[in-house]
Design an enzyme around this catalytic site. Structure first.
Site, PDB file in Angstrom:
ATOM      1  N   TYR A 199      -6.411  17.148   1.548  1.00  0.00           N
ATOM      2  CA  TYR A 199      -6.291  16.916   0.110  1.00  0.00           C
ATOM      3  C   TYR A 199      -7.643  16.583  -0.517  1.00  0.00           C
ATOM      4  CZ  TYR A 199      -1.351  16.198   1.319  1.00  0.00           C
ATOM      5  OH  TYR A 199      -0.077  16.351   1.790  1.00  0.00           O
ATOM      6  N   GLY A 219      -2.076  13.152   5.343  1.00  0.00           N
ATOM      7  CA  GLY A 219      -3.378  13.718   5.660  1.00  0.00           C
ATOM      8  C   GLY A 219      -4.459  13.055   4.845  1.00  0.00           C
ATOM      9  N   ASP A 250       0.844  -1.189   0.000  1.00  0.00           N
ATOM     10  CA  ASP A 250       0.000   0.000   0.000  1.00  0.00           C
ATOM     11  C   ASP A 250       0.884   1.245   0.000  1.00  0.00           C
ATOM     12  OD1 ASP A 250      -2.568   1.137  -0.031  1.00  0.00           O
ATOM     13  OD2 ASP A 250      -2.599   1.396   2.138  1.00  0.00           O
ATOM     14  N   GLU A 251       0.349   2.349  -0.486  1.00  0.00           N
ATOM     15  CA  GLU A 251       1.031   3.651  -0.477  1.00  0.00           C
ATOM     16  C   GLU A 251       2.405   3.569  -1.146  1.00  0.00           C
ATOM     17  OE1 GLU A 251      -0.741   6.154   0.235  1.00  0.00           O
ATOM     18  OE2 GLU A 251      -2.297   5.376   1.562  1.00  0.00           O
ATOM     19  N   CYS A 271     -13.628  13.888  -9.933  1.00  0.00           N
ATOM     20  CA  CYS A 271     -13.312  15.174  -9.323  1.00  0.00           C
ATOM     21  C   CYS A 271     -14.364  15.515  -8.268  1.00  0.00           C
ATOM     22  CB  CYS A 271     -13.285  16.242 -10.427  1.00  0.00           C
ATOM     23  SG  CYS A 271     -13.046  17.927  -9.834  1.00  0.00           S
TER      24      CYS A 271
END
Length: 190
Positions: free
Chosen positions: A176, A171, A85-86, A143
């Site tokens: 974000y 965060g 992950d990430e 979006c």
């Protein structure tokens, strides 16, 4: 033949829940998985993959000095799949270690992560994954301001969009938002 997959998307594109689903599917079939998560992402605790829908699981934390190849190779019984992950937070060395897992241990590796940061630049880990991955797959989301595909990440400080500052600031939705290109450059006034 094992392959290295890089599955990227903007924030809130369901990357972590997809990782958790893949892990669950392997384990339901009686197969072993190894899940890794960068230690820098401590929003839900170090060594934890968590989805915003509330599902989580423990993961092997990746520190700067971690050797992912050695961690996998040291397992008494090798996993059938490695999930990360990430992936944007991986170092170039970590990406090369994952390449070795695929090429030398013949274990598929699936990495999930962001492609670009809020400055509209590739993350270092993502750039290296793009260069090394056998398969690159986009996970799409929309979006927050319109129905176009989200391709950018907008960062907010005190409710205002910012385009400079520290590249890595862990965060969530309070910091974000995933936006299309138009709304990245021209966000609606609050």
């Amino acid at each position: 033949m094992a392959q290295l997959y890089f599955r990227y998307g903007a924030m809130n594109a369901s990357k972590s829940i997809q990782l958790l689903t893949v892990a669950h599917n392997y384990e339901q079939s009686g197969k072993k998985v190894m899940v890794f998560a960068p230690a820098i992402d401590d929003r839900f605790g170090v060594g934890k993959v968590a989805s915003r829908v509330g599902i989580s699981r423990e993961a092997v934390p990746i520190a700067e000095q971690s050797d992912l190849y050695e961690a996998v190779a040291a397992e008494a019984s090798l996993p059938h799949c490695v999930l990360v992950d990430e992936g944007q937070f991986l170092s170039p060395q970590h990406v090369q270690q994952l390449v070795r897992v695929v090429d030398e241990l013949d274990i598929p590796v699936i990495v999930y992560g962001l492609l670009k940061n809020f400055k509209n630049e590739l993350f270092v880990g993502s750039a290296h994954l793009l260069c090394e991955a056998d398969k690159i797959e986009e996970i799409k989301t929309v979006c927050v301001y319109c129905n176009k595909k989200a391709t950018h990440i907008l960062k907010y400080k005190n409710g205002k969009p910012v385009y400079t500052g520290e590249t890595i600031e862990i965060g969530g939705n309070e910091t974000y938002s995933s936006v299309c290109r138009r709304h990245y450059y021209h966000p609606p006034a609050e």
